[in-house]
Scaffold this active site. Structure first.
Site, PDB file in Angstrom:
ATOM      1  N   LYS A 166       2.279  10.583 -20.645  1.00 19.36           N
ATOM      2  CA  LYS A 166       1.778  11.374 -20.035  1.00 19.36           C
ATOM      3  C   LYS A 166       1.939  13.363 -20.362  1.00 19.36           C
ATOM      4  CE  LYS A 166      -0.446   9.506 -15.682  1.00 19.36           C
ATOM      5  NZ  LYS A 166      -0.176   9.154 -13.908  1.00 19.36           N
ATOM      6  N   LYS A 196      -6.445   1.528 -22.848  1.00 20.36           N
ATOM      7  CA  LYS A 196      -7.192   0.569 -20.523  1.00 20.36           C
ATOM      8  C   LYS A 196      -8.399   2.200 -20.257  1.00 20.36           C
ATOM      9  CE  LYS A 196      -3.949   3.730 -17.848  1.00 20.36           C
ATOM     10  NZ  LYS A 196      -2.968   4.319 -17.267  1.00 20.36           N
ATOM     11  N   LYS A 253      -9.342   7.911 -16.497  1.00 20.14           N
ATOM     12  CA  LYS A 253      -9.633   8.633 -16.022  1.00 20.14           C
ATOM     13  C   LYS A 253      -9.619   9.879 -16.812  1.00 20.14           C
ATOM     14  CE  LYS A 253      -8.569   8.132 -11.127  1.00 20.14           C
ATOM     15  NZ  LYS A 253      -7.074   8.915 -10.214  1.00 20.14           N
TER      16      LYS A 253
HETATM   17  P1  TYM Z   1      -3.576   5.806 -10.279  1.00 16.18           P
HETATM   18  O1  TYM Z   1      -4.407   7.094  -9.328  1.00 16.18           O
HETATM   19  O2  TYM Z   1      -3.320   5.884 -12.473  1.00 16.18           O
HETATM   20  O3  TYM Z   1      -4.191   4.687 -10.533  1.00 16.18           O
HETATM   21  C1  TYM Z   1      -4.559   3.944  -8.978  1.00 16.18           C
HETATM   22  C2  TYM Z   1      -4.559   2.205  -9.131  1.00 16.18           C
HETATM   23  O4  TYM Z   1      -5.527   2.247 -10.001  1.00 16.18           O
HETATM   24  C3  TYM Z   1      -5.209   1.625 -11.269  1.00 16.18           C
HETATM   25  N1  TYM Z   1      -6.077   1.257 -12.558  1.00 16.18           N
HETATM   26  C4  TYM Z   1      -6.541   0.254 -13.506  1.00 16.18           C
HETATM   27  N2  TYM Z   1      -6.517  -0.922 -13.185  1.00 16.18           N
HETATM   28  C5  TYM Z   1      -7.412  -1.876 -13.908  1.00 16.18           C
HETATM   29  N3  TYM Z   1      -7.519  -1.457 -14.739  1.00 16.18           N
HETATM   30  C6  TYM Z   1      -7.294  -0.127 -15.181  1.00 16.18           C
HETATM   31  N4  TYM Z   1      -7.917   0.437 -16.431  1.00 16.18           N
HETATM   32  C7  TYM Z   1      -6.584   0.791 -14.244  1.00 16.18           C
HETATM   33  N5  TYM Z   1      -6.525   2.431 -14.352  1.00 16.18           N
HETATM   34  C8  TYM Z   1      -5.118   2.512 -13.288  1.00 16.18           C
HETATM   35  C9  TYM Z   1      -3.775   1.292 -11.039  1.00 16.18           C
HETATM   36  O5  TYM Z   1      -2.877   0.534 -11.422  1.00 16.18           O
HETATM   37  C10 TYM Z   1      -3.190   2.121 -10.236  1.00 16.18           C
HETATM   38  O6  TYM Z   1      -3.028   0.720  -9.779  1.00 16.18           O
HETATM   39  N6  TYM Z   1       1.326   6.316  -9.486  1.00 16.18           N
HETATM   40  C11 TYM Z   1       0.070   5.508  -9.156  1.00 16.18           C
HETATM   41  C12 TYM Z   1      -0.258   6.188  -7.696  1.00 16.18           C
HETATM   42  C13 TYM Z   1       1.016   5.536  -6.769  1.00 16.18           C
HETATM   43  C14 TYM Z   1       1.159   4.730  -5.862  1.00 16.18           C
HETATM   44  C15 TYM Z   1       2.340   4.939  -5.192  1.00 16.18           C
HETATM   45  C16 TYM Z   1       0.416   3.147  -6.242  1.00 16.18           C
HETATM   46  C17 TYM Z   1       1.679   7.093  -5.787  1.00 16.18           C
HETATM   47  N7  TYM Z   1       2.203   6.040  -5.225  1.00 16.18           N
HETATM   48  C18 TYM Z   1       2.198   3.471  -4.502  1.00 16.18           C
HETATM   49  C19 TYM Z   1       1.445   2.301  -5.951  1.00 16.18           C
HETATM   50  C20 TYM Z   1       2.588   2.409  -4.666  1.00 16.18           C
HETATM   51  C21 TYM Z   1      -0.657   6.130 -10.152  1.00 16.18           C
HETATM   52  O7  TYM Z   1      -0.847   7.210 -10.777  1.00 16.18           O
HETATM   53  O8  TYM Z   1      -2.350   5.651 -10.025  1.00 16.18           O
END
Ligand code: TYM
Length: 342
Positions: free
Chosen positions: A119, A203, A206
């Site tokens: 990032k 992958k 967004k």
């Molecule tokens: P974020 O907002 O980027 O993504 C949310 C969830 O979607 C999953 N994900 C995917 N799964 C499969 N294929 C993909 N291409 C793909 N892109 C995204 C992510 O793995 C995630 O589960 N850091 C985290 C948010 C967070 C969090 C937490 C998660 C903050 N605190 C505590 C779990 C527990 C994030 O940025 O997810």
């Protein structure tokens, strides 16, 4: 207190940073909905504090992104009477425990976080301190509820492992064996890493500048069908079995997406469609995706027409979340010797 005393509790979070896409849905939200049953207590959080680590979307932008993500959760089937659903900034204990964990985590651990490197890119000097400390706040999100299981996609594995390291070090440093449980990542199924529709080596994300690379949950039936029709593939037809898809990441991705949407194994997809050309397979995948996804966008639009109701749901969720989190933060302070006159 030992680990065995912790009840089974699920926590997960999603950032309100733009449309939810198929990867978020299959890797996370669809599984959140499946876990809303009597076996688990489930807590799902819209992590708005995390969303500002990479920039601010503006006051209205922040508010609408949070409401849109809430609407997406509800449209996908999350039931605020069965799960706790809230936004992070309404429960101050997240920031408070996040600070304590910033003092527990080591620089060396943070330096190994690959998401920070991705990032921040080449301009790490200009990245915010918050982006660097991000995984410590994520650990606080989870451990503040003594959550034992965290359903996420593959890209979050390293962060959950860091949360385990932080829990272990806290328990050891402050003589509080078993106080924080070691959370288990739940990274299961064929859709833990959904790939871009334009490039099978990246992958689905967004932040990809091409909207054609992802299916958004707000896409209507036409957009879904068009994106699948245009998805990158190679000239060969589908092989007869999964092994034959080795080295063909775009084809494998479409098969995995089909399997996840149809809730069958990739082997079953190959048994049915092996040998088919993409001009036959893609329309079938498009029909399936439209049947599974198109109503979500419609439902989101209906829910978004009543923003006050969304805010009410988040407020109620925040009260429920704080009722669990505040005593755990208080106990944490007590363990550390912070004086409290309350
Ligand atoms: P974020 O907002 O980027 O993504 C949310 C969830 O979607 C999953 N994900 C995917 N799964 C499969 N294929 C993909 N291409 C793909 N892109 C995204 C992510 O793995 C995630 O589960 N850091 C985290 C948010 C967070 C969090 C937490 C998660 C903050 N605190 C505590 C779990 C527990 C994030 O940025 O997810």
């Amino acid at each position: 207190m030992t680990e065995a005393t912790h009840t089974r509790r699920v926590f997960s979070g999603v950032q309100p940073t733009g449309d939810l896409h198929l990867g978020n849905y299959l890797g996370a939200v669809k599984r959140f909905v499946e876990m809303q049953n009597d076996d688990w207590e489930a807590i799902y959080c819209i992590v708005d504090l995390h969303a500002i680590t990479a920039g601010w979307a503006g006051r209205e932008g922040m508010r609408s992104a949070t409401r849109e993500l809430t609407a997406a959760f509800l449209a996908c089937g999350l039931d605020p009477d069965k799960s706790v659903l809230f936004n992070q900034s309404q429960v101050a204990a997240h920031s408070q425990l996040g600070w304590i964990f910033s003092c527990t985590a080591r620089m060396g651990w943070m330096n190994r976080m690959t998401q920070f490197k991705d990032k921040a890119g080449k301009n790490a000097e200009r990245a915010s301190l918050g982006l660097y400390a991000y995984p410590a706040l994520q650990a606080a999100d989870i451990l503040l509820y003594h959550a034992t299981h965290v359903p996420v996609g593959e890209d979050q594995r390293q962060h959950i492992e860091l949360a385990r390291d932080i829990a272990t070090k806290f328990n050891l440093d402050f003589g509080a064996e078993g106080f924080f449980p070691l959370p288990e990542p739940l990274i299961e199924g064929v859709a833990t890493r959904v790939m871009s529709l334009r490039d099978g080596s990246k992958k689905m994300s967004k932040s990809d500048p091409s909207d054609q690379s992802r299916l958004n949950l707000t896409d209507d039936a036409d957009a879904i069908a068009k994106k699948i029709r245009k998805a990158k593939t190679d000239p060969e037809p589908l092989s007869s079995d999964l092994e034959g898809l080795e080295g063909r990441p775009e084809a494998l991705n479409l098969v995995n997406i089909y399997a996840a949407l149809a809730e069958v194994s990739p082997d079953a997809v190959m048994a049915e469609h092996g040998g088919a050309s993409f001009s036959t397979f893609k329309p079938m995948l498009a029909d399936l995706a439209v049947a599974r996804l198109a109503h979500i966008g419609d439902e989101m639009r209906r829910i978004l027409a009543e923003p006050a109701e969304i805010d009410r749901i988040l407020g109620k969720g925040a009260d429920k979340a704080a009722a669990i989190a505040d005593p755990i933060l208080e106990k944490t302070h007590d363990i550390m010797g912070f004086v409290s006159s309350r």
